[in-house]
Write an enzyme that holds these catalytic residues in place. Sequence first.
Site, PDB file in Angstrom:
ATOM      1  N   THR A  11       0.818  -1.218   0.000  1.00  8.46           N
ATOM      2  CA  THR A  11       0.000   0.000   0.000  1.00  8.46           C
ATOM      3  C   THR A  11       0.855   1.272   0.000  1.00  8.46           C
ATOM      4  O   THR A  11       0.328   2.375  -0.041  1.00  8.46           O
ATOM      5  CB  THR A  11      -0.881   0.022   1.264  1.00  8.46           C
ATOM      6  OG1 THR A  11      -0.017  -0.232   2.391  1.00  8.46           O
ATOM      7  CG2 THR A  11      -1.958  -1.035   1.208  1.00  8.46           C
ATOM      8  N   GLY A  12       2.181   1.136   0.076  1.00  6.62           N
ATOM      9  CA  GLY A  12       3.064   2.305   0.200  1.00  6.62           C
ATOM     10  C   GLY A  12       3.344   2.953  -1.146  1.00  6.62           C
ATOM     11  O   GLY A  12       2.947   2.453  -2.211  1.00  6.62           O
ATOM     12  N   SER A  40      -4.130  -1.758   6.926  1.00  5.01           N
ATOM     13  CA  SER A  40      -4.569  -1.926   5.531  1.00  5.01           C
ATOM     14  C   SER A  40      -5.191  -3.289   5.255  1.00  5.01           C
ATOM     15  O   SER A  40      -5.743  -3.509   4.166  1.00  5.01           O
ATOM     16  CB  SER A  40      -3.375  -1.766   4.589  1.00  5.01           C
ATOM     17  OG  SER A  40      -2.762  -0.534   4.789  1.00  5.01           O
ATOM     18  N   ARG A  99      21.121  -3.175   3.843  1.00  2.00           N
ATOM     19  CA  ARG A  99      22.009  -2.932   2.689  1.00  2.00           C
ATOM     20  C   ARG A  99      23.499  -3.129   2.939  1.00  2.00           C
ATOM     21  O   ARG A  99      24.214  -3.673   2.107  1.00  2.00           O
ATOM     22  CB  ARG A  99      21.814  -1.497   2.173  1.00  2.00           C
ATOM     23  CG  ARG A  99      20.487  -1.274   1.505  1.00  2.00           C
ATOM     24  CD  ARG A  99      20.371   0.165   1.027  1.00  2.00           C
ATOM     25  NE  ARG A  99      19.003   0.469   0.662  1.00  2.00           N
ATOM     26  CZ  ARG A  99      18.395   1.616   0.945  1.00  2.00           C
ATOM     27  NH1 ARG A  99      19.042   2.572   1.590  1.00  2.00           N
ATOM     28  NH2 ARG A  99      17.152   1.800   0.586  1.00  2.00           N
ATOM     29  N   CYS A 128      17.475   5.591  -3.023  1.00  2.00           N
ATOM     30  CA  CYS A 128      17.124   6.248  -4.289  1.00  2.00           C
ATOM     31  C   CYS A 128      18.180   7.261  -4.754  1.00  2.00           C
ATOM     32  O   CYS A 128      18.519   7.313  -5.938  1.00  2.00           O
ATOM     33  CB  CYS A 128      15.768   6.924  -4.178  1.00  2.00           C
ATOM     34  SG  CYS A 128      15.470   7.734  -2.598  1.00  2.00           S
ATOM     35  N   SER A 158       8.159  12.686  -2.345  1.00  2.00           N
ATOM     36  CA  SER A 158       7.722  11.284  -2.421  1.00  2.00           C
ATOM     37  C   SER A 158       8.797  10.339  -1.893  1.00  2.00           C
ATOM     38  O   SER A 158       8.508   9.185  -1.595  1.00  2.00           O
ATOM     39  CB  SER A 158       7.345  10.904  -3.861  1.00  2.00           C
ATOM     40  OG  SER A 158       8.487  10.989  -4.684  1.00  2.00           O
ATOM     41  N   GLY A 159      10.032  10.823  -1.772  1.00  2.00           N
ATOM     42  CA  GLY A 159      11.095  10.023  -1.168  1.00  2.00           C
ATOM     43  C   GLY A 159      10.812   9.725   0.298  1.00  2.00           C
ATOM     44  O   GLY A 159      11.394   8.815   0.880  1.00  2.00           O
ATOM     45  N   LYS A 212      24.702   7.177   3.379  1.00  2.00           N
ATOM     46  CA  LYS A 212      24.258   6.055   2.527  1.00  2.00           C
ATOM     47  C   LYS A 212      24.883   6.207   1.139  1.00  2.00           C
ATOM     48  O   LYS A 212      25.327   5.238   0.526  1.00  2.00           O
ATOM     49  CB  LYS A 212      22.728   6.083   2.368  1.00  2.00           C
ATOM     50  CG  LYS A 212      21.962   5.554   3.560  1.00  2.00           C
ATOM     51  CD  LYS A 212      20.466   5.677   3.298  1.00  2.00           C
ATOM     52  CE  LYS A 212      19.689   5.484   4.585  1.00  2.00           C
ATOM     53  NZ  LYS A 212      18.251   5.736   4.414  1.00  2.00           N
ATOM     54  N   HIS A 241      14.079  12.872  -7.935  1.00  2.00           N
ATOM     55  CA  HIS A 241      15.231  13.511  -7.297  1.00  2.00           C
ATOM     56  C   HIS A 241      16.153  14.085  -8.385  1.00  2.00           C
ATOM     57  O   HIS A 241      16.365  13.457  -9.433  1.00  2.00           O
ATOM     58  CB  HIS A 241      16.045  12.496  -6.491  1.00  2.00           C
ATOM     59  CG  HIS A 241      15.341  11.949  -5.286  1.00  2.00           C
ATOM     60  ND1 HIS A 241      14.193  12.495  -4.765  1.00  2.00           N
ATOM     61  CD2 HIS A 241      15.656  10.895  -4.477  1.00  2.00           C
ATOM     62  CE1 HIS A 241      13.821  11.806  -3.687  1.00  2.00           C
ATOM     63  NE2 HIS A 241      14.695  10.825  -3.502  1.00  2.00           N
ATOM     64  N   ASN A 314      12.472   8.812  -8.321  1.00  2.00           N
ATOM     65  CA  ASN A 314      12.956   8.088  -7.129  1.00  2.00           C
ATOM     66  C   ASN A 314      12.083   6.895  -6.790  1.00  2.00           C
ATOM     67  O   ASN A 314      12.543   5.919  -6.205  1.00  2.00           O
ATOM     68  CB  ASN A 314      13.044   9.041  -5.931  1.00  2.00           C
ATOM     69  CG  ASN A 314      11.787   9.862  -5.736  1.00  2.00           C
ATOM     70  OD1 ASN A 314      11.525  10.767  -6.536  1.00  2.00           O
ATOM     71  ND2 ASN A 314      11.004   9.567  -4.712  1.00  2.00           N
TER      72      ASN A 314
HETATM   73  N1  NAP Z   1       9.966   6.606  -1.455  1.00  2.00           N
HETATM   74  C1  NAP Z   1      11.109   6.433  -2.097  1.00  2.00           C
HETATM   75  O1  NAP Z   1      11.445   7.187  -3.042  1.00  2.00           O
HETATM   76  C2  NAP Z   1      12.028   5.320  -1.702  1.00  2.00           C
HETATM   77  C3  NAP Z   1      13.141   5.055  -2.513  1.00  2.00           C
HETATM   78  C4  NAP Z   1      14.022   4.024  -2.145  1.00  2.00           C
HETATM   79  C5  NAP Z   1      13.785   3.287  -1.021  1.00  2.00           C
HETATM   80  N2  NAP Z   1      12.698   3.584  -0.245  1.00  2.00           N
HETATM   81  C6  NAP Z   1      12.467   2.774   0.959  1.00  2.00           C
HETATM   82  O2  NAP Z   1      11.354   1.924   0.700  1.00  2.00           O
HETATM   83  C7  NAP Z   1      10.639   1.687   1.911  1.00  2.00           C
HETATM   84  C8  NAP Z   1       9.164   2.067   1.707  1.00  2.00           C
HETATM   85  O3  NAP Z   1       9.102   3.450   1.381  1.00  2.00           O
HETATM   86  P1  NAP Z   1       7.744   4.148   0.912  1.00  2.00           P
HETATM   87  O4  NAP Z   1       8.181   5.489   0.427  1.00  2.00           O
HETATM   88  O5  NAP Z   1       6.949   3.259   0.023  1.00  2.00           O
HETATM   89  O6  NAP Z   1       6.991   4.321   2.332  1.00  2.00           O
HETATM   90  P2  NAP Z   1       5.424   4.446   2.639  1.00  2.00           P
HETATM   91  O7  NAP Z   1       4.726   5.111   1.516  1.00  2.00           O
HETATM   92  O8  NAP Z   1       5.345   5.060   3.981  1.00  2.00           O
HETATM   93  O9  NAP Z   1       4.929   2.915   2.710  1.00  2.00           O
HETATM   94  C9  NAP Z   1       5.301   2.066   3.762  1.00  2.00           C
HETATM   95  C10 NAP Z   1       4.694   0.690   3.557  1.00  2.00           C
HETATM   96  O10 NAP Z   1       5.098  -0.128   4.673  1.00  2.00           O
HETATM   97  C11 NAP Z   1       3.937  -0.675   5.305  1.00  2.00           C
HETATM   98  N3  NAP Z   1       4.109  -0.795   6.746  1.00  2.00           N
HETATM   99  C12 NAP Z   1       4.351   0.189   7.650  1.00  2.00           C
HETATM  100  N4  NAP Z   1       4.335  -0.321   8.902  1.00  2.00           N
HETATM  101  C13 NAP Z   1       4.075  -1.644   8.779  1.00  2.00           C
HETATM  102  C14 NAP Z   1       3.903  -2.709   9.711  1.00  2.00           C
HETATM  103  N5  NAP Z   1       3.988  -2.507  11.031  1.00  2.00           N
HETATM  104  N6  NAP Z   1       3.644  -3.950   9.226  1.00  2.00           N
HETATM  105  C15 NAP Z   1       3.526  -4.147   7.907  1.00  2.00           C
HETATM  106  N7  NAP Z   1       3.663  -3.184   6.959  1.00  2.00           N
HETATM  107  C16 NAP Z   1       3.931  -1.942   7.404  1.00  2.00           C
HETATM  108  C17 NAP Z   1       2.847   0.349   5.017  1.00  2.00           C
HETATM  109  O11 NAP Z   1       1.581  -0.286   5.204  1.00  2.00           O
HETATM  110  P3  NAP Z   1       0.270   0.558   5.652  1.00  2.00           P
HETATM  111  O12 NAP Z   1      -0.170   1.328   4.439  1.00  2.00           O
HETATM  112  O13 NAP Z   1      -0.659  -0.500   6.063  1.00  2.00           O
HETATM  113  O14 NAP Z   1       0.730   1.472   6.760  1.00  2.00           O
HETATM  114  C18 NAP Z   1       3.167   0.694   3.563  1.00  2.00           C
HETATM  115  O15 NAP Z   1       2.673  -0.300   2.713  1.00  2.00           O
HETATM  116  C19 NAP Z   1      11.345   2.519   3.003  1.00  2.00           C
HETATM  117  O16 NAP Z   1      12.269   1.703   3.679  1.00  2.00           O
HETATM  118  C20 NAP Z   1      12.092   3.571   2.203  1.00  2.00           C
HETATM  119  O17 NAP Z   1      13.241   4.053   2.872  1.00  2.00           O
HETATM  120  C21 NAP Z   1      11.802   4.555  -0.568  1.00  2.00           C
END
Ligand code: NAP
Length: 333
Positions: A11-12, A40, A99, A128, A158-159, A212, A241, A314
């Site tokens: 869902t993220g 969710s 990582r 990213c 969005s990061g 990082k 980004h 990103n």
């Molecule tokens: N955004 C970027 O550009 C980017 C780039 C590279 C890496 N990342 C990494 O990718 C990861 C996700 O990032 P995102 O941007 O997608 O974050 P996000 O939009 O906040 O999504 C987080 C996801 O994790 C789930 N989650 C949170 N707490 C949980 C729990 N207790 N049990 C199970 N699932 C849980 C959430 O589910 P719910 O919806 O149910 O809360 C959601 O599906 C992070 O580690 C981030 O550092 C992100």
Amino acid sequence: MFDTVAIVGATGAVGQIIIELLEERNFEAKKFRFLASARSAGKTISFKGEEIVVEELTKDAFAGTDLVIASTPDDIAAEYLPSAIEAGAKVIDESGYWRMNDDVALVIPEINPQDALNAQGIISSPNCSTTQMVVAMKPLHDISPIRRVIVSTYQATSGAGVQGDEDLVQGSKARLENRDYEYKVFQHPIAFNAIPQIGSEKYEGYTSEEMKMVYETRKILGDDSIQINPTCVRIPVWNCHSESITVETESPISPDQAREAFAAFPGIQVLDNLSESVYPMPSNCDGSNDVFVGRIRKDISHPNGLSFWCVSDNLRKGAATNAVQIAELLAEQ
Ligand SMILES: NC(=O)c1ccc[n+]([C@@H]2O[C@H](COP(=O)([O-])OP(=O)(O)OC[C@H]3O[C@@H](n4cnc5c(N)ncnc54)[C@H](OP(=O)(O)O)[C@@H]3O)[C@@H](O)[C@H]2O)c1
């Protein structure tokens, strides 16, 4: 082909693009499962003409699953992914938690695919801001080894996930309407601002996001001697980004040589015509799976220096696309 594929964090912000890419690229498996938090569980997500019910992530959830692609906060990746490995699944993780672990492969498929194919445990996708920089560095590094990098990032909201975007939109509206808004993920108002801190204080005045970029780059390129000086800044751009990058190579690389090498490298697009105002920007790179470079020029302060501007989505090459490319590599194997 994998039998059962689980998307954790479905869902993220990243998880939603992973699902979109699996459908768009026709990734094959007998069954797809979507997992997230208890908040969710029970929601449905449309996928390949079906409505798939989101399941709650638990340590027992991985039985019978042979590939897991996870994008959750670090603490969730730390707690749950070992159970996926114990259950016999291949695991690709977007979080920062695993990582730099010695037993974990850190992979960009255009650069070190073999590390994914040889991996025994978790395969991590880099941060990213690291991924787009290292993709752009690689064709130059192949011409003449890069000795030093000075990079400043201009990172999209969005990061910081779904809530980062919400902060940008709600904070901007509130500012225009002269109302207060309580930011959920940013330490300062992001609307009409630039915040020179991403992550926490980590080393010698550098933040965790900046370090990082140092550690991950060295691991992916397999070269601990590369010197990197990053400054990471959050700006009020919704997605993509941007990075201002200057590299110093062992011997000089001309802008024309660089342009040619960038253009020949898989996943890089060159947009570079200053007199016609052609260069990459978040507005013309959003939604693409590629890394874009432009403003390619000699570093006029150093004989072996080259400067350029680099933009990438990103959520895609910086996260979801890279993970799905790793999954495709594993599926071929
Ligand atoms: N955004 C970027 O550009 C980017 C780039 C590279 C890496 N990342 C990494 O990718 C990861 C996700 O990032 P995102 O941007 O997608 O974050 P996000 O939009 O906040 O999504 C987080 C996801 O994790 C789930 N989650 C949170 N707490 C949980 C729990 N207790 N049990 C199970 N699932 C849980 C959430 O589910 P719910 O919806 O149910 O809360 C959601 O599906 C992070 O580690 C981030 O550092 C992100």
